[in-house]
Design an enzyme around this catalytic site. Structure first.
Site, PDB file in Angstrom:
ATOM      1  N   GLU A  31      -5.697  -0.180  -3.182  1.00  0.00           N
ATOM      2  CA  GLU A  31      -5.950  -1.011  -4.360  1.00  0.00           C
ATOM      3  C   GLU A  31      -6.562  -2.304  -3.853  1.00  0.00           C
ATOM      4  O   GLU A  31      -5.914  -3.075  -3.145  1.00  0.00           O
ATOM      5  CB  GLU A  31      -4.670  -1.318  -5.135  1.00  0.00           C
ATOM      6  CG  GLU A  31      -4.969  -2.150  -6.387  1.00  0.00           C
ATOM      7  CD  GLU A  31      -3.770  -2.915  -6.929  1.00  0.00           C
ATOM      8  OE1 GLU A  31      -3.854  -3.404  -8.075  1.00  0.00           O
ATOM      9  OE2 GLU A  31      -2.758  -3.029  -6.219  1.00  0.00           O
ATOM     10  N   ASP A  38      -0.797  -0.775  -2.185  1.00  0.00           N
ATOM     11  CA  ASP A  38      -0.841  -1.804  -3.211  1.00  0.00           C
ATOM     12  C   ASP A  38      -1.551  -3.066  -2.717  1.00  0.00           C
ATOM     13  O   ASP A  38      -1.273  -3.565  -1.619  1.00  0.00           O
ATOM     14  CB  ASP A  38       0.588  -2.153  -3.639  1.00  0.00           C
ATOM     15  CG  ASP A  38       0.639  -3.245  -4.686  1.00  0.00           C
ATOM     16  OD1 ASP A  38       0.149  -3.012  -5.799  1.00  0.00           O
ATOM     17  OD2 ASP A  38       1.166  -4.329  -4.377  1.00  0.00           O
TER      18      ASP A  38
END
Length: 582
Positions: free
Chosen positions: A281, A244
């Site tokens: 990400e 993330d």
């Protein structure tokens, strides 16, 4: 059994095992330990640091009573696996399916998700990407407020539940990617600070303090996160990790944490004998993210590609607010389909500066692209999804593109249920301020913010998929369209070819049509309401798949109904056409 914990600044550390306190001895590197007879799988324990506590184990493998309760000893060796013949999945040529365990089914558990695997097998996806499963405050959360990063949310089924899910996926031929959060920890139930400087004390992002990756005592902090990644891949048989918001990792060391992690995972892949995938990400548009370590990159297998999403979304929805402004033209869509990104050093109006670098030479499979995902739906105030027609056209372009396509749960049948932002903080101050905090986070994004209260259980319940929708004709028809597109992608090598320099795109912004050439295959899309003729010469029987009838193909061109698309074979040599961005 030996209990160990890292607490380099502590003067005393005790472990309470089944309510009996044991003093621990300090060892090398600030590690404390004690051997407690009789402790075994299931034994409850907690630590006290300098008389303060009790605190759960920073490396707790199980939190049976939630984030504020004691840890439990968990023996990975007690689980019996049946995936011994599993050889893993390669990301190249794959289709990914993102899901949130709590809303994928009405029950919201790993066991219930297993019952839906036949649906994913028929859809022919290769990986499921599971949103974070670390323990969180309360009973419902997206997962990005996780703490106790080595444990698994008990409401989903705990450690054994995750293993059962992974085992079942492997038996079904599906790999599993787990979403993990290493850039921050949740604001509630984070008890790492009494033990050691796991966070830097600096505001790392909107979501919280930066993790201590380059300050004093950061060697052990880095090992904490790398060890966490290895645990999922080794002990849970996970096939890959989605990392993330890596742009929020603050690391000034010569060897970035991602490079260190990549090297460790490469070594583990050699040990376990199957490919292991790392997907970052990142909103940096930096090609070094996906370049190999020996080429000076960070070694990620792939990264999420927001530019493709934004251009597709604008084309099929007509929206152009906020960060969509730069992507509103069909020329922007043509550019991302052929170059991978729009911002390759060009000016970004949303950021007010130039942004990114060129992805020339990077194969498309290293860019994970989507039409929808949890962020792009859930970050809208109403959590609303694209309508059926927009999904039909967008999926047609996504699933014939050179990128690794990713679907979001329910997208394949055009789910009407929203995916709202929801949480369940225990502390009243956090509960009451969550909605306001969320609104501030998206200030300037162009939304009239009128979102439900994230702390209201109704936001969570409304976000659960309604699987009965699949039986309705319009939804079943869209599901068949997705299945056919994925089947065609897997049958025709041209459609999964990741070489961006072999993709050619022609567009007409006035008539609103686009043709993407994949070798001698033409993917023709009419985004306008009216019928249009596109310059694709196709003889009888050349149309392989069409979203709507009738499609009239001929040597002078192809006539497409309004808001429709077709994929056909032509005699046009690969590479003959040149982009015409009129």
């Amino acid at each position: 059994m030996i209990f160990e914990v890292w607490a380099p600044k502590a003067t005393t550390v005790d472990v309470s095992v089944e309510d009996v306190r044991h003093a621990m001895s300090r060892g090398q590197g600030g590690w404390w330990s004690v051997d407690v007879a009789g402790a075994s799988h299931g034994t409850l324990y907690a630590y006290a640091v300098d008389g303060e506590g009790p605190y759960p184990d920073p490396r707790s493998r199980r939190q049976p009573e939630g984030i504020f309760g004691p840890s439990a000893v968990y023996d990975h060796g007690r689980f019996t696996w049946s995936d011994h013949d599993w050889k893993g999945r390669d990301l190249r040529g794959a289709v990914v399916y993102e899901l949130h365990v709590g809303t994928f089914t009405q029950e919201g558990t790993f066991a219930a998700a297993v019952e839906k695997l036949p649906h994913l097998v028929e859809l022919c996806v290769d990986f499921v990407e599971v949103m974070p499963v670390a323990p969180v405050p309360g009973g419902r959360n997206w997962g990005y407020d996780g703490v106790d990063l080595y444990a698994v949310n008990e409401t989903y089924g705990g450690p054994d539940g995750l293993k059962t899910f992974v085992d079942a996926c492997h038996r079904a031929g599906i790999g599993v990617i787990l979403d993990v959060v290493y850039n921050h920890l949740g604001p509630s139930g984070n008890f790492l600070d009494p033990f050691a400087p796991y966070v830097s004390g600096l505001k790392g992002s909107y979501w919280g303090d930066a993790v201590n990756l380059d300050g004093p005592d950061s060697d052990e902090v880095r090992r904490y996160f790398v060890g966490n990644a290895v645990q999922w891949l080794r002990d849970y048989h996970i096939d890959g990790l989605r990392l993330d918001a890596v742009h929020a990792l603050h690391d000034r060391r010569a060897t970035h944490l991602l490079a260190e992690l990549s090297a460790e995972v490469d070594a583990l892949a050699c040990s376990v004998g199957r490919p292991l995938t790392l997907i970052a990400e990142s909103d940096l548009n930096d090609p070094r993210m996906v370049r190999s370590l020996d080429a000076g990159g960070l070694g990620m297998t792939a990264q999420w590609n927001d530019d493709v999403h934004h251009a597709l979304h604008c084309a099929v929805s007509g929206e152009s607010h906020g960060y969509y402004a730069d992507f509103a033209s069909l020329g922007a869509l043509a550019r991302v389909l052929t170059s991978g990104v729009l911002h390759d050093g060009s000016y970004s109006a949303f950021r007010g500066r130039s942004h990114g670098g060129s992805f020339a030479g990077v194969p498309g499979h290293r860019l994970v692209a989507c039409l929808q995902n949890h962020d792009q739906i859930g970050n809208r105030p109403a959590g609303d999804r694209l309508p059926l027609t927009a999904l039909k056209l967008g999926a047609g372009l996504l699933l014939t593109s050179p990128f690794t396509p990713m679907l979001f749960m329910g997208e394949e049948w055009g789910a009407r249920t929203p995916f709202l932002f929801f949480s369940d903080h225990v502390e009243p101050a956090l509960r009451e301020s969550e909605g306001e905090r969320r609104e501030r986070e998206f200030d300037g994004f162009g939304y009239e913010w009128d979102a439900p209260d994230p702390s209201d259980e109704e936001a969570f319940l409304r976000s659960k998929l309604d699987w009965t929708e699949v039986k309705e004709e319009a939804h079943w028809s869209l599901l068949c369209w997705y299945r056919d597109l994925i089947a065609l992608r897997k049958a025709l090598p041209e459609l999964s070819d990741p070489r961006l320099d072999r993709v050619r795109v022609e567009v007409d912004p006035l008539e609103r049509w686009l043709v993407m050439w994949r070798g001698a295959l033409a993917v023709a899309v009419n985004l306008a309401q009216e019928s249009v003729t596109v310059p694709v010469a196709a003889g009888p029987g050349a149309v392989l798949l069409a979203s709507d009838e009738p499609v009239v193909a001929g040597e002078e061109g192809m006539r497409l109904p309004g808001q429709s698309m077709a994929i056909c074979r032509t005699d046009r040599p690969a590479g003959e056409s040149q982009p015409k961005w009129r």
